[in-house]
Motif scaffolding. Sequence first.
Motif, short mmCIF file in Angstrom:
data_model
loop_
_atom_site.label_atom_id
_atom_site.label_comp_id
_atom_site.label_asym_id
_atom_site.label_seq_id
_atom_site.Cartn_x
_atom_site.Cartn_y
_atom_site.Cartn_z
N THR A 328 0.84 -1.19 0.00
CA THR A 328 0.00 0.00 0.00
C THR A 328 0.88 1.25 0.00
N GLN A 329 0.23 2.39 0.09
CA GLN A 329 0.96 3.65 0.19
C GLN A 329 1.85 3.67 1.43
N ASN A 330 1.41 3.07 2.52
CA ASN A 330 2.25 3.06 3.73
C ASN A 330 3.49 2.19 3.55
N PHE A 331 3.39 1.12 2.79
CA PHE A 331 4.59 0.34 2.47
C PHE A 331 5.57 1.22 1.71
N TYR A 332 5.06 1.96 0.75
CA TYR A 332 5.91 2.85 -0.05
C TYR A 332 6.55 3.91 0.84
N VAL A 333 5.83 4.42 1.82
CA VAL A 333 6.39 5.43 2.73
C VAL A 333 7.58 4.86 3.48
N ILE A 334 7.51 3.62 3.92
CA ILE A 334 8.65 3.02 4.63
C ILE A 334 9.88 2.99 3.72
N THR A 335 9.68 2.77 2.43
CA THR A 335 10.82 2.72 1.52
C THR A 335 11.41 4.11 1.28
N ARG A 336 10.78 5.18 1.75
CA ARG A 336 11.41 6.50 1.67
C ARG A 336 12.52 6.62 2.71
N TYR A 337 12.52 5.77 3.69
CA TYR A 337 13.59 5.73 4.69
C TYR A 337 14.80 5.02 4.11
N SER A 340 14.25 0.28 -0.49
CA SER A 340 14.35 -1.16 -0.68
C SER A 340 13.11 -1.83 -0.12
N SER A 341 12.47 -2.67 -0.92
CA SER A 341 11.32 -3.41 -0.43
C SER A 341 11.75 -4.45 0.61
N TYR A 342 12.96 -4.97 0.49
CA TYR A 342 13.48 -5.93 1.46
C TYR A 342 13.62 -5.24 2.83
N TYR A 343 14.18 -4.04 2.81
CA TYR A 343 14.31 -3.26 4.04
C TYR A 343 12.94 -3.01 4.66
N ALA A 344 11.98 -2.58 3.87
CA ALA A 344 10.65 -2.26 4.39
C ALA A 344 10.01 -3.50 5.04
N MET A 345 10.12 -4.66 4.39
CA MET A 345 9.53 -5.86 4.97
C MET A 345 10.25 -6.27 6.25
N ALA A 346 11.57 -6.07 6.31
CA ALA A 346 12.30 -6.39 7.53
C ALA A 346 11.84 -5.50 8.69
N VAL A 347 11.64 -4.21 8.42
CA VAL A 347 11.13 -3.29 9.43
C VAL A 347 9.76 -3.75 9.91
N ILE A 348 8.88 -4.05 8.98
CA ILE A 348 7.52 -4.46 9.33
C ILE A 348 7.54 -5.74 10.17
N GLU A 349 8.30 -6.73 9.73
CA GLU A 349 8.27 -8.03 10.41
C GLU A 349 9.03 -8.02 11.73
N LEU A 350 10.08 -7.19 11.86
CA LEU A 350 10.72 -7.07 13.17
C LEU A 350 9.75 -6.41 14.15
N GLY A 351 9.09 -5.35 13.72
CA GLY A 351 8.12 -4.71 14.61
C GLY A 351 7.01 -5.66 15.03
N GLN A 352 6.53 -6.46 14.09
CA GLN A 352 5.49 -7.44 14.40
C GLN A 352 6.00 -8.48 15.39
#
Length: 360
Positions: A328-337, A340-352
């Motif tokens: 979603t748009q929020n996934f895309y926002v994480i990649t502004r940090y 990398s989609s790999y980075y974004a998924m790692a952030v999401i799954e570590l937080g989870q």
Amino acid sequence: MPHPGPTRAISRRAVTSLLIAAGASWTGAEARNRSKSAGAAEPTAYLLRDDAMRWADEMAERRGLDVEWTRQAVGQAVFLRQVPRLMLPPARGTAKNWRAYRSRFVEPLRIRAGVRFWQRNRNALARAQAEFGVPPEIVVGIIGVETIYGQNMGNFRVIDALATLSFDFPPEHPRAAERQAYFSGELEQFLSLCQRSGMAPAQPLGSYAGAMGLPQFMPSSWVKYAIDFDGDGQIDLWASEPDAIGSVANYFKGYGWQSGLPTHYPVQLSAEADLDALLAPDILPSFSPVRFEALGAELDAAGRAHAGPLALIELQNGGDEPSYVAGTQNFYVITRYNWSSYYAMAVIELGQAVAQALGR
């Protein structure tokens, strides 16, 4: 970038908490002797580089800074031989592997540290969510991936890293001119920030790219998004966990984070899926749920009810079949940090994983 204003001074506590690298104020003769003893083919200290000194003069004029202060600040920087190599992309043909990448970040040490961080900062995380709409698990995921909650904030002098990448960016990089210009801008932001705050430019330590503090903010991000979230009248991204939390949430809000919107949905590809069309926009959300499914990417009920655009996120797994999600748009926002989609998924799954360990 906007001026940080009088409330955006870097705290003295942050400055005194940093390790001060030796040799921060060499004279010209000392720099020449160091260069000779190192056997360097070019001067080690930027004090001896005409191009660096010209840049300092021009930057002082642009910013209205004292020329001698700016020359002295740039002159303290030294070339870091290992840094240009670290900026080069992986060799062509190197296979990406999401499972291997994930295992570096979603692992017991970071999860345990994340639980302690969340417990210490429960109130600040809740306040950041209320003020900026960013859930605690996203902020916790970012700081955990970036620095293991402050355990690894980098040991490169920021002035050295930024000067090296401004004046000696590797020319073989595919986007060398663009990236060198970016780091030159970051060096200018860093020096301007130091001058306004009274921080000695040779003091801060950070990553090999010049990122600083718990959230690893580049200087331009510090100027634009860093905030005083603990209410002490000062910004300290090294020692104040609340300031880091509020600043990360403010960063995401600034890039368009939408409160209550999931980051992604599960997706199944049909045998007839048009992968070329689905992957053409890369990670930019571009398809309505109806169009997404018409191209062969099947969503669950929540995904079909999604009101905004979606992107097909492909995560390669080496020689195995890739993994896919609908971003979603929020996934895309994480990649502004980190783009990398790999980075974004790692952030999401570590937080989870941290939230699950806390029983949330």
